[in-house]
Structures are given as C-alpha cells and as structure tokens.
Design a protein around this motif. Structure first.
Motif, PDB file in Angstrom:
ATOM      1  N   LYS A   1      77.565 -45.886  32.125  1.00 45.47           N
ATOM      2  CA  LYS A   1      77.165 -46.227  30.748  1.00 45.47           C
ATOM      3  C   LYS A   1      78.392 -46.536  29.878  1.00 45.47           C
ATOM      4  O   LYS A   1      78.402 -47.519  29.139  1.00 45.47           O
ATOM      5  N   THR A   2      79.405 -45.685  29.969  1.00 45.33           N
ATOM      6  CA  THR A   2      80.605 -45.892  29.155  1.00 45.33           C
ATOM      7  C   THR A   2      81.370 -47.129  29.626  1.00 45.33           C
ATOM      8  O   THR A   2      81.726 -48.000  28.820  1.00 45.33           O
ATOM      9  N   THR A   3      81.589 -47.222  30.915  1.00 48.30           N
ATOM     10  CA  THR A   3      82.382 -48.317  31.489  1.00 48.30           C
ATOM     11  C   THR A   3      81.713 -49.672  31.236  1.00 48.30           C
ATOM     12  O   THR A   3      82.352 -50.609  30.748  1.00 48.30           O
TER      13      THR A   3
ATOM     14  N   ILE B   1      80.187 -47.895  20.656  1.00 52.10           N
ATOM     15  CA  ILE B   1      80.242 -46.467  20.321  1.00 52.10           C
ATOM     16  C   ILE B   1      79.750 -45.654  21.503  1.00 52.10           C
ATOM     17  O   ILE B   1      78.648 -45.877  22.019  1.00 52.10           O
ATOM     18  N   ASP B   2      80.574 -44.721  21.921  1.00 48.31           N
ATOM     19  CA  ASP B   2      80.183 -43.814  22.993  1.00 48.31           C
ATOM     20  C   ASP B   2      79.958 -42.437  22.362  1.00 48.31           C
ATOM     21  O   ASP B   2      80.869 -41.879  21.756  1.00 48.31           O
ATOM     22  N   VAL B   3      78.736 -41.940  22.487  1.00 46.61           N
ATOM     23  CA  VAL B   3      78.396 -40.703  21.773  1.00 46.61           C
ATOM     24  C   VAL B   3      79.273 -39.537  22.237  1.00 46.61           C
ATOM     25  O   VAL B   3      79.768 -38.760  21.421  1.00 46.61           O
ATOM     26  N   ASP B   4      79.525 -39.447  23.558  1.00 44.16           N
ATOM     27  CA  ASP B   4      80.410 -38.365  24.047  1.00 44.16           C
ATOM     28  C   ASP B   4      81.802 -38.477  23.429  1.00 44.16           C
ATOM     29  O   ASP B   4      82.399 -37.463  23.041  1.00 44.16           O
ATOM     30  N   GLU B   5      82.302 -39.701  23.349  1.00 48.08           N
ATOM     31  CA  GLU B   5      83.659 -39.880  22.792  1.00 48.08           C
ATOM     32  C   GLU B   5      83.702 -39.524  21.312  1.00 48.08           C
ATOM     33  O   GLU B   5      84.680 -38.960  20.825  1.00 48.08           O
TER      34      GLU B   5
HETATM   35 MG   LIG Z   1      79.764 -41.897  29.366  1.00 47.47          MG
END
Ligand SMILES: [Mg+2]
Ligand SMILES: Nc1ncnc2c1ncn2[C@@H]1O[C@H](COP(=O)(O)OP(=O)(O)OP(=O)(O)O)[C@@H](O)[C@H]1O
Ligand SMILES: O=C(O)C1=C[C@@H](O)[C@@H](O)[C@H](O)C1
Length: 182
Positions: free
Chosen positions: A23-25, A39-43
């Motif tokens: 998902k992030t990549t 926007i990455d929620v974890d980040e």
């Molecule tokens: Mg991720």
C-alpha cells in the motif's frame, strides 16, 4: 455521473490490504504519477508520536494507536484529490470503512498468501501485529482479514506485478473509470 458528492475524478484514492502487500510503496508511485499529494496514515501517526507504530504499540498500547488511526483516516478520507495509504488493520474498523467507501475510491491490493510469505522477512520486524506469532497464526490472521478488504471499489491482483507495473495498472483503470463516468 456523481457517485455521492464529489465527481469521480476528484475523489481521493485509498489503498487497503494486509500489511506488506504494498500500500505504501505502490500508493507513493500512484500519487507521483498522478501529481497528487500522498499521505500514509502510518507515517503521519509516526510523525505525531515521534516513533514508529511498533514503539507506539509498546509504549502506549494498541488502543491509542487505533484511536488515532481512526480519527486520522476518517478526516483524510474527507479531503479530495489525495492518494491515501491506510495501515493494514485500518479497514477492519467499520467507521473507517464507511468513511472511505462513502468519500473515496478504495483499491484493494490483493496478494496471495504464497506470494506474501516470500516478503515476510522484509516486513516482520517493523509490524507489531506480527510479533510472537507462528507462521500458522499469521496465515490465520491473513485469511480472517480478507473479508474486510473485500469491501472495496476495485481489486488489483498484484502477484505478478512489480511496483511500477501495479501503479501503471491502477492508473490505467482509473483513467478508464474517469472517462466512462464523464
Ligand atoms: Mg504501509
Ligand atoms: N510488487 C511489489 N509491490 C509492492 N511492494 C513490493 C513488491 N515487491 C516487493 N515489495 C516490497 O514489499 C514491501 C511492501 O511494503 P509496504 O510497506 O509498501 O506494504 P504496506 O502494504 O504499506 O504495509 P503496512 O500495512 O504494514 O503499512 C516493500 O518493502 C516493497 O519494496
Ligand atoms: O495490520 C495491522 O494491524 C497494522 C499494519 C501497519 O500498517 C500498522 O498500521 C500497524 O503496524 C498495524
């Protein structure tokens, strides 16, 4: 055609799926190719707490992480023209699911268990939910979560796609959907 509120072209794109599916990549690549903010929620949560999710789980507990994940995911889902990658557990939360499905276009990155297993060594240390679990327990978790991810707008099978190919495939399918809806 407008499907709830915003025109399709303006809806934010949300990536869901099990941890480590990309998902992030892939989200970052899609955002870059569409000239949209990513926007990455974890980040975001990591920036706020000044520590990664695993340390947040250890120091403050999973509940604190999940509460922030919920409020942030819901508020982000309400802004247009973004590419948003959720954490792997976020879509199990009904409120998050509802907000994303109402406001955004939700893509499920669908990686098979056999392909996922090959990635385990890259991701295991940083994912708190995978700690102290046997491979069988992780497999059970993997399959038990699929029914939540099945509530999506579009599914992309990524087993045979590298990161670039997956991003390009997603963009092609988005362009087709946008054109068909005009
Ligand atoms: Mg991720
Ligand atoms: N085809 C591929 N697509 C995406 N990622 C891939 C692929 N092949 C290998 N990877 C690797 O798998 C890992 C995927 O991790 P990523 O952080 O993007 O997953 P995630 O879905 O965001 O996980 P989480 O739910 O924990 O946030 C990365 O290290 C990435 O380089
Ligand atoms: O699948 C999960 O429950 C998680 C996935 C990660 O993205 C993080 O959100 C966190 O490690 C929890």
């Amino acid at each position: 055609m407008r499907k709830h509120g915003l025109p399709l072209r303006e809806k934010s794109i949300v990536f869901v799926g099990f941890m480590g599916v990309g998902k992030t990549t892939i989200g970052k690549l899609v955002a870059k190719k569409l000239y949209r903010d990513f926007i990455d929620v974890d980040e975001e949560i990591e920036k706020e707490f000044g520590m990664p999710p695993r340390a947040i789980f250890e120091k403050y507990g999973e509940k604190t992480f999940r509460e922030r994940e919920q409020s942030l995911s819901i508020s982000l889902s309400q802004s247009p023209l973004k590419v948003i990658s959720l954490g792997g557990g976020a879509f199990l939360n009904e409120e998050i699911r509802k907000a994303c499905l109402e406001n955004c276009l939700v893509f499920f990155l669908d990686l098979s268990w056999d392909s996922w297993k090959e990635r385990i060594s890259i991701i295991i240390d940083s994912r708190p939910v995978l700690q102290n679990k046997s491979l069988d327990e992780i497999e059970e978790l993997f399959y038990s979560r699929q029914k939540a991810y099945e509530l999506h707008n579009s599914k992309v099978k990524t087993d045979h796609l590298n990161e670039e190919e997956a991003a390009d495939y997603i963009i092609d399918s988005l362009k087709l959907a946008w054109e068909l809806n005009e």
